[in-house]
Design an enzyme around this catalytic site. Structure first.
Site, PDB file in Angstrom:
ATOM      1  N   GLU A  25       2.250   4.065  -4.819  1.00 43.33           N
ATOM      2  CA  GLU A  25       1.781   2.310  -4.716  1.00 43.33           C
ATOM      3  C   GLU A  25       2.496   1.836  -5.070  1.00 43.33           C
ATOM      4  OE1 GLU A  25      -0.896   1.609  -3.271  1.00 43.33           O
ATOM      5  OE2 GLU A  25      -2.623   2.754  -2.889  1.00 43.33           O
ATOM      6  N   HIS A  42     -10.104  -0.925   3.236  1.00 45.56           N
ATOM      7  CA  HIS A  42     -10.438   0.094   4.083  1.00 45.56           C
ATOM      8  C   HIS A  42     -11.661  -1.140   4.101  1.00 45.56           C
ATOM      9  CE1 HIS A  42      -7.503   3.563   4.361  1.00 45.56           C
ATOM     10  NE2 HIS A  42      -7.621   3.548   3.211  1.00 45.56           N
ATOM     11  N   ASP A  85       0.706  -0.998  -0.322  1.00 47.50           N
ATOM     12  CA  ASP A  85       0.022   0.237   0.239  1.00 47.50           C
ATOM     13  C   ASP A  85       0.702   1.558   0.292  1.00 47.50           C
ATOM     14  OD1 ASP A  85      -2.652   1.807  -0.036  1.00 47.50           O
ATOM     15  OD2 ASP A  85      -2.736   1.235   1.928  1.00 47.50           O
ATOM     16  N   GLY A  86       0.523   2.488  -0.708  1.00 48.68           N
ATOM     17  CA  GLY A  86       0.519   3.979  -0.426  1.00 48.68           C
ATOM     18  C   GLY A  86       0.343   4.906  -0.164  1.00 48.68           C
ATOM     19  N   ASP A  99      -4.335  -2.590  -2.882  1.00 51.25           N
ATOM     20  CA  ASP A  99      -5.803  -1.697  -3.262  1.00 51.25           C
ATOM     21  C   ASP A  99      -5.862  -0.388  -4.599  1.00 51.25           C
ATOM     22  OD1 ASP A  99      -4.614   0.361  -2.292  1.00 51.25           O
ATOM     23  OD2 ASP A  99      -5.564   0.340  -0.319  1.00 51.25           O
ATOM     24  N   ASP A 120      -1.338  -0.338   5.106  1.00 53.42           N
ATOM     25  CA  ASP A 120      -1.984   1.201   5.387  1.00 53.42           C
ATOM     26  C   ASP A 120      -1.133   2.126   6.543  1.00 53.42           C
ATOM     27  OD1 ASP A 120      -4.014   3.349   4.120  1.00 53.42           O
ATOM     28  OD2 ASP A 120      -4.407   3.069   6.082  1.00 53.42           O
TER      29      ASP A 120
END
Length: 242
Positions: free
Chosen positions: A125, A202, A87-88, A147, A212
């Site tokens: 990302e 999320h 994640d980023g 994501d 995250d």
């Protein structure tokens, strides 16, 4: 431990339509559909079901087990594969940003994070995926979860490969952003056998939430170094970040 039942893969629309007994590899189904616009493919429990579907791809066939569909677009098994979650994020986008990576290899689990004083969400990302894949010197089979549809579609729909073939220009002769990072990611996907899978962010997925958290924690740190290519406006020029 019970042995995982092997799937049979049918490619109706792809580089070479047909029946495949492997997903990854030069003789597998994945290479036939990766980056192929409009690819159509499914996984089945038996060869007979796969052959029937090729005759009528709009049909839905059931496995012999009551109530269970014998259709799976990508392999569900992770046994034998390295699993990566990334994640980023970037505060205010652009702004301070970070990436988080979780690698699960057998019984081993590793977390990695890093960041920059000014960057963007999309760059972080991409960086998460790059850093995760760079942990493996030898070619490996990897399933990478993110994501970011930007990352997944860029690879799985062949967008980045098309930009590279077009001298990093998009349709309409617009330069492709972040090509410095896309170039690195493409090289890594050519080294390893990687399938990118999208997960909803999320949404309570434990490893995605952890990535995250890692990314956001780094983003808020003081003393982050520069994302040199971004700060110097060279994101449309192929030049390594590190």
């Amino acid at each position: 431990m019970a042995k995982t039942k092997k799937k049979i893969y049918a490619v109706a629309t792809g580089r070479k339509p047909g029946i495949y007994t492997e997903w990854f590899g030069s003789q597998g189904a994945e290479v036939q559909i990766r980056g192929f616009a409009g690819a159509k493919y499914k996984g089945f429990a038996t060869r007979a079901e796969a052959e029937n579907w090729l005759v009528n791809p709009s049909a839905v066939f059931k496995s012999k087990k009551p109530g269970e569909e014998a259709i799976a677009e990508t392999p569900d098994e992770t046994e034998g594969y390295i699993v990566i979650y990334t994640d980023g994020s970037s505060i205010n986008n652009p702004g301070p940003g970070g990436y988080g990576v979780v690698i699960i290899h057998g019984e081993e689990r590793k977390e990695i994070s890093g960041g920059f004083r000014k960057t963007t969400n999309n760059r972080m990302e991409l960086m998460g995926a790059i850093v995760g894949l760079k942990q493996f010197e030898k070619p490996a089979r990897i399933i990478l979860h993110t994501d970011s549809l930007y990352v997944v579609n860029g690879i799985m729909k062949g967008w980045a490969e098309k930009w590279r073939k077009n001298d990093w220009m998009r349709s309409g002769r617009q330069p492709a952003e972040n090509c410095d990072l896309w170039q690195q990611l493409l090289e890594l996907t050519e080294k390893h056998e990687v399938i990118f899978k999208w997960v909803k962010g999320h949404a309570g997925h434990i490893e995605n939430e952890r990535c995250d958290e890692l990314a956001r924690t780094v983003s808020a740190m003081d003393g982050l170094g520069p994302d040199i290519n971004y700060e110097q406006g060279r994101t449309t020029v192929v030049q390594p970040l590190f």
